[in-house]
Design a protein around this motif. Structure first.
Motif, PDB file in Angstrom:
ATOM      1  N   ALA A  51     -22.637 -17.949 -21.657  1.00 49.80           N
ATOM      2  CA  ALA A  51     -23.768 -18.265 -20.787  1.00 49.80           C
ATOM      3  C   ALA A  51     -23.300 -18.633 -19.384  1.00 49.80           C
ATOM      4  CB  ALA A  51     -24.585 -19.412 -21.399  1.00 49.80           C
ATOM      5  N   ALA A  52     -22.179 -19.387 -19.292  1.00 43.79           N
ATOM      6  CA  ALA A  52     -21.645 -19.760 -17.985  1.00 43.79           C
ATOM      7  C   ALA A  52     -21.159 -18.534 -17.218  1.00 43.79           C
ATOM      8  CB  ALA A  52     -20.513 -20.765 -18.158  1.00 43.79           C
ATOM      9  N   ALA A  53     -20.530 -17.600 -17.907  1.00 43.92           N
ATOM     10  CA  ALA A  53     -20.056 -16.387 -17.251  1.00 43.92           C
ATOM     11  C   ALA A  53     -21.221 -15.531 -16.771  1.00 43.92           C
ATOM     12  CB  ALA A  53     -19.167 -15.589 -18.205  1.00 43.92           C
ATOM     13  N   GLU A  54     -22.263 -15.437 -17.585  1.00 48.34           N
ATOM     14  CA  GLU A  54     -23.458 -14.684 -17.164  1.00 48.34           C
ATOM     15  C   GLU A  54     -24.107 -15.316 -15.948  1.00 48.34           C
ATOM     16  OE1 GLU A  54     -24.800 -12.871 -21.544  1.00 48.34           O
ATOM     17  OE2 GLU A  54     -25.714 -14.704 -20.746  1.00 48.34           O
ATOM     18  N   ALA A  55     -24.181 -16.656 -15.924  1.00 49.96           N
ATOM     19  CA  ALA A  55     -24.749 -17.353 -14.767  1.00 49.96           C
ATOM     20  C   ALA A  55     -23.889 -17.133 -13.522  1.00 49.96           C
ATOM     21  CB  ALA A  55     -24.885 -18.844 -15.064  1.00 49.96           C
ATOM     22  N   ALA A  56     -22.551 -17.136 -13.717  1.00 45.95           N
ATOM     23  CA  ALA A  56     -21.657 -16.892 -12.583  1.00 45.95           C
ATOM     24  C   ALA A  56     -21.847 -15.493 -12.020  1.00 45.95           C
ATOM     25  CB  ALA A  56     -20.206 -17.098 -13.022  1.00 45.95           C
ATOM     26  N   ILE A  57     -22.046 -14.511 -12.899  1.00 49.97           N
ATOM     27  CA  ILE A  57     -22.297 -13.144 -12.440  1.00 49.97           C
ATOM     28  C   ILE A  57     -23.607 -13.081 -11.658  1.00 49.97           C
ATOM     29  CG2 ILE A  57     -22.851 -10.801 -13.216  1.00 49.97           C
ATOM     30  CD1 ILE A  57     -20.921 -11.231 -15.525  1.00 49.97           C
ATOM     31  N   GLU A  58     -24.643 -13.728 -12.197  1.00 45.62           N
ATOM     32  CA  GLU A  58     -25.939 -13.713 -11.522  1.00 45.62           C
ATOM     33  C   GLU A  58     -25.845 -14.360 -10.136  1.00 45.62           C
ATOM     34  OE1 GLU A  58     -30.546 -15.203 -12.339  1.00 45.62           O
ATOM     35  OE2 GLU A  58     -29.002 -15.411 -13.883  1.00 45.62           O
ATOM     36  N   ALA A  59     -25.144 -15.502 -10.062  1.00 47.98           N
ATOM     37  CA  ALA A  59     -24.991 -16.184  -8.771  1.00 47.98           C
ATOM     38  C   ALA A  59     -24.182 -15.339  -7.795  1.00 47.98           C
ATOM     39  CB  ALA A  59     -24.327 -17.545  -8.974  1.00 47.98           C
ATOM     40  N   SER A  60     -23.132 -14.701  -8.279  1.00 43.62           N
ATOM     41  CA  SER A  60     -22.299 -13.877  -7.415  1.00 43.62           C
ATOM     42  C   SER A  60     -23.056 -12.653  -6.918  1.00 43.62           C
ATOM     43  CB  SER A  60     -21.037 -13.449  -8.164  1.00 43.62           C
ATOM     44  OG  SER A  60     -20.170 -12.742  -7.320  1.00 43.62           O
ATOM     45  N   GLU A  61     -23.826 -12.034  -7.802  1.00 41.99           N
ATOM     46  CA  GLU A  61     -24.627 -10.878  -7.383  1.00 41.99           C
ATOM     47  C   GLU A  61     -25.688 -11.284  -6.364  1.00 41.99           C
ATOM     48  OE1 GLU A  61     -26.088  -9.397 -11.067  1.00 41.99           O
ATOM     49  OE2 GLU A  61     -24.367  -8.053 -11.397  1.00 41.99           O
ATOM     50  N   ALA A  62     -26.257 -12.474  -6.559  1.00 42.37           N
ATOM     51  CA  ALA A  62     -27.246 -12.958  -5.596  1.00 42.37           C
ATOM     52  C   ALA A  62     -26.603 -13.190  -4.228  1.00 42.37           C
ATOM     53  CB  ALA A  62     -27.888 -14.251  -6.099  1.00 42.37           C
ATOM     54  N   GLU A  74     -17.384 -10.901 -14.306  1.00 45.80           N
ATOM     55  CA  GLU A  74     -17.634  -9.920 -15.370  1.00 45.80           C
ATOM     56  C   GLU A  74     -16.463  -9.893 -16.363  1.00 45.80           C
ATOM     57  OE1 GLU A  74     -20.413  -6.791 -12.778  1.00 45.80           O
ATOM     58  OE2 GLU A  74     -18.259  -6.423 -13.073  1.00 45.80           O
ATOM     59  N   GLN A  75     -15.248 -10.013 -15.853  1.00 48.47           N
ATOM     60  CA  GLN A  75     -14.085 -10.078 -16.754  1.00 48.47           C
ATOM     61  C   GLN A  75     -14.121 -11.344 -17.606  1.00 48.47           C
ATOM     62  OE1 GLN A  75     -10.675  -9.727 -14.207  1.00 48.47           O
ATOM     63  NE2 GLN A  75     -10.965  -7.528 -13.836  1.00 48.47           N
ATOM     64  N   GLU A  76     -14.488 -12.448 -17.005  1.00 48.10           N
ATOM     65  CA  GLU A  76     -14.585 -13.698 -17.749  1.00 48.10           C
ATOM     66  C   GLU A  76     -15.666 -13.600 -18.816  1.00 48.10           C
ATOM     67  OE1 GLU A  76     -15.261 -16.629 -14.779  1.00 48.10           O
ATOM     68  OE2 GLU A  76     -13.166 -16.664 -14.088  1.00 48.10           O
ATOM     69  N   LEU A  77     -16.736 -12.880 -18.508  1.00 51.76           N
ATOM     70  CA  LEU A  77     -17.792 -12.680 -19.501  1.00 51.76           C
ATOM     71  C   LEU A  77     -17.264 -11.870 -20.682  1.00 51.76           C
ATOM     72  CD1 LEU A  77     -20.733 -12.870 -20.457  1.00 51.76           C
ATOM     73  CD2 LEU A  77     -21.225 -10.835 -19.067  1.00 51.76           C
ATOM     74  N   ALA A  78     -16.506 -10.818 -20.388  1.00 47.86           N
ATOM     75  CA  ALA A  78     -15.944 -10.002 -21.476  1.00 47.86           C
ATOM     76  C   ALA A  78     -15.012 -10.842 -22.347  1.00 47.86           C
ATOM     77  CB  ALA A  78     -15.209  -8.807 -20.886  1.00 47.86           C
ATOM     78  N   GLN A  79     -14.199 -11.684 -21.737  1.00 49.26           N
ATOM     79  CA  GLN A  79     -13.301 -12.547 -22.505  1.00 49.26           C
ATOM     80  C   GLN A  79     -14.090 -13.546 -23.342  1.00 49.26           C
ATOM     81  OE1 GLN A  79     -10.734 -14.283 -19.566  1.00 49.26           O
ATOM     82  NE2 GLN A  79      -9.589 -12.387 -19.194  1.00 49.26           N
ATOM     83  N   ALA A  80     -15.161 -14.088 -22.753  1.00 47.06           N
ATOM     84  CA  ALA A  80     -15.971 -15.067 -23.475  1.00 47.06           C
ATOM     85  C   ALA A  80     -16.655 -14.420 -24.677  1.00 47.06           C
ATOM     86  CB  ALA A  80     -17.012 -15.691 -22.534  1.00 47.06           C
ATOM     87  N   LYS A  81     -17.117 -13.188 -24.541  1.00 47.75           N
ATOM     88  CA  LYS A  81     -17.748 -12.492 -25.655  1.00 47.75           C
ATOM     89  C   LYS A  81     -16.724 -12.191 -26.764  1.00 47.75           C
ATOM     90  CE  LYS A  81     -21.612 -10.348 -23.183  1.00 47.75           C
ATOM     91  NZ  LYS A  81     -22.256  -9.082 -22.761  1.00 47.75           N
TER      92      LYS A  81
END
Length: 325
Positions: A160-171, A97-104
Motif C-alpha cells: 500500500a505504501a509503494a502504491e501511494a508513493a507511485i500515485e504521489a510521484s505521478e501526481a 514501481e520497483q519497490e511495489l514489485a518487491q513488496a508484492k
C-alpha cells in the motif's frame, strides 16, 4: 510687411474658428428629437499575456502590429531547470514501481509462510491430542503462526505504501508537466499585438507582462451622456459612430453598458465648462460581424462622434444611415 502678415494669419485663424463653430452649431441643430450626441474614442479590449512563473525569456515570436490567432505560440520561457525536475520525478516514479514489485513478491512469500505455519500448527495439534507432541511444541507452532500472519500484514502495508508513493510521484510529474506547459505562452484570443513588453534574455517575475494584445472583435467607444439622456437610454439602443479619420462613413453600434453612478467627463471628451457637470458613461459596441470584415483597418484611439437614439420612437435621418466602405 511683418505686421501685415501677422494680421492676415490672425484673421485666417479666427475665420477658421468661426467656421468650425458654425459647423458644430449646424450639426447640433440638425439632430432630430430623440437623439443625443457625444464625443469619444475607439477602444478595443486589451489582453496582457504574462508569466505564471518567474523566469528568463527564451524567445518572443510575435512583433508589434502582428495579427495572431487564438492558440498561437507567442513566447517561450527557459525551462531547463523544470525539465530536470520532471526527469527526477519520473525516476522517482520508476523507483516506486520497483519497490511495489518487491513488496508484492514479499507478500507472496509471507502468504506461503502463513500457509505453512497454519499447516504445521494443525499437525501439531493433532499429534498433541494423541499424545505424540509436547505442549511446548504446540506453543511454538502457535507462535510461528502469529509471527507469519504479522509478517504478511507488514508486507501488505508495504504494498500500500509503494502504491501511494507511485500515485504521489505521478501526481508530481503531472503537476510539473502542467507547469512546463505554462512556460510556453500562447495567445488566449485572436487579435493584434499592441505592445511587445519584453525581449529575449530578460528575467521577469511571476506576473511579468510579455505581450499586450488587442481583441479586434471587441471594439467599442466610451461616451458620456447627461442625466436626461442617460435616464431614457435602453440597453441595446442603436447608435451611429462617425470617426474624424473617415467622416464619410457611418458605423453602426449599440449600447451594452450604462454606468450606475454619475461621474465627471474625462478632459479629452468635452469642454471645461461641460466637465463641471456629472455625466454617465455609456459603452457603444460595434457588431462583431462588421469588425470581422474590417480587422485590417481597425485602429484604437481614433476620435469621433457618436449619435445615440435615446428614444425608441425616434427615426434615423437619411444622413445617419449606415455607410461602410
Amino acid at each position: 510687411m511683418k505686421p501685415v502678415r501677422i494680421l492676415i494669419m490672425t484673421f485666417v485663424v479666427a475665420l477658421g474658428g468661426i467656421g468650425a463653430g458654425l459647423y458644430w452649431w449646424q450639426q447640433q441643430s440638425d439632430l432630430p428629437e430623440g437623439f443625443s450626441r457625444a464625443n469619444g474614442r475607439i477602444e478595443a479590449e486589451r489582453v496582457d499575456v504574462a508569466l505564471k512563473f518567474g523566469g528568463r525569456i527564451a524567445e518572443v515570436l510575435a512583433d508589434e502590429g502582428q495579427m495572431v490567432a487564438a492558440g498561437d505560440i507567442i513566447a517561450q520561457i527557459e525551462s531547463t531547470e523544470l525539465e530536470a525536475q520532471i526527469r527526477a520525478a519520473e525516476a522517482s516514479t520508476r523507483q516506486a514501481e520497483q519497490e511495489l514489485a518487491q513488496a508484492k513478491a514479499l507478500v507472496a512469500q509471507r502468504e506461503g509462510e502463513v500457509t505453512l505455519a497454519k499447516a504445521e500448527l494443525k499437525r501439531t495439534e493433532t499429534l498433541f491430542t494423541r499424545g505424540y507432541a509436547a505442549g511446548e511444541k504446540l506453543d511454538q507452532r502457535r507462535s510461528q503462526e502469529i509471527t507469519a500472519v504479522a509478517a504478511l500484514n507488514t508486507a501488505r502495508a508495504q504494498v500500500a505504501a509503494a502504491e501511494a508513493a507511485i500515485e504521489a510521484s505521478e501526481a508530481r510529474v503531472a503537476a510539473l508537466k502542467a507547469n512546463l506547459a505554462d512556460y510556453t505562452l500562447i495567445a488566449p484570443r485572436s487579435g493584434r499585438v499592441q505592445y511587445r513588453l519584453a525581449q529575449p534574455g530578460e528575467v521577469l517575475a511571476a506576473g511579468g507582462k510579455v505581450i499586450s494584445l488587442l481583441d479586434l472583435t471587441d471594439v467599442y467607444m466610451d461616451v458620456y451622456l447627461p442625466t436626461d439622456d442617460a435616464g431614457r437610454l435602453r440597453f441595446g439602443a442603436e447608435a451611429r459612430l462617425i470617426l474624424d479619420a473617415a467622416p464619410q462613413y457611418v458605423i453602426p453600434a449599440y449600447v451594452t453598458f450604462v454606468a450606475s453612478e454619475a461621474q465627471f467627463t474625462p478632459k479629452y471628451v468635452e469642454t471645461e465648462s461641460e466637465r463641471e457637470k456629472l455625466m454617465f458613461r455609456v459603452k457603444l459596441q460595434i457588431p462583431v460581424e462588421i469588425l470581422s470584415r474590417y480587422q485590417d483597418v481597425v485602429k484604437t484611439g481614433v476620435p469621433g462622434v457618436a449619435i445615440i437614439r435615446v428614444s425608441p420612437e425616434a427615426v434615423w435621418p437619411d444622413t445617419l444611415a449606415v455607410k461602410l466602405p
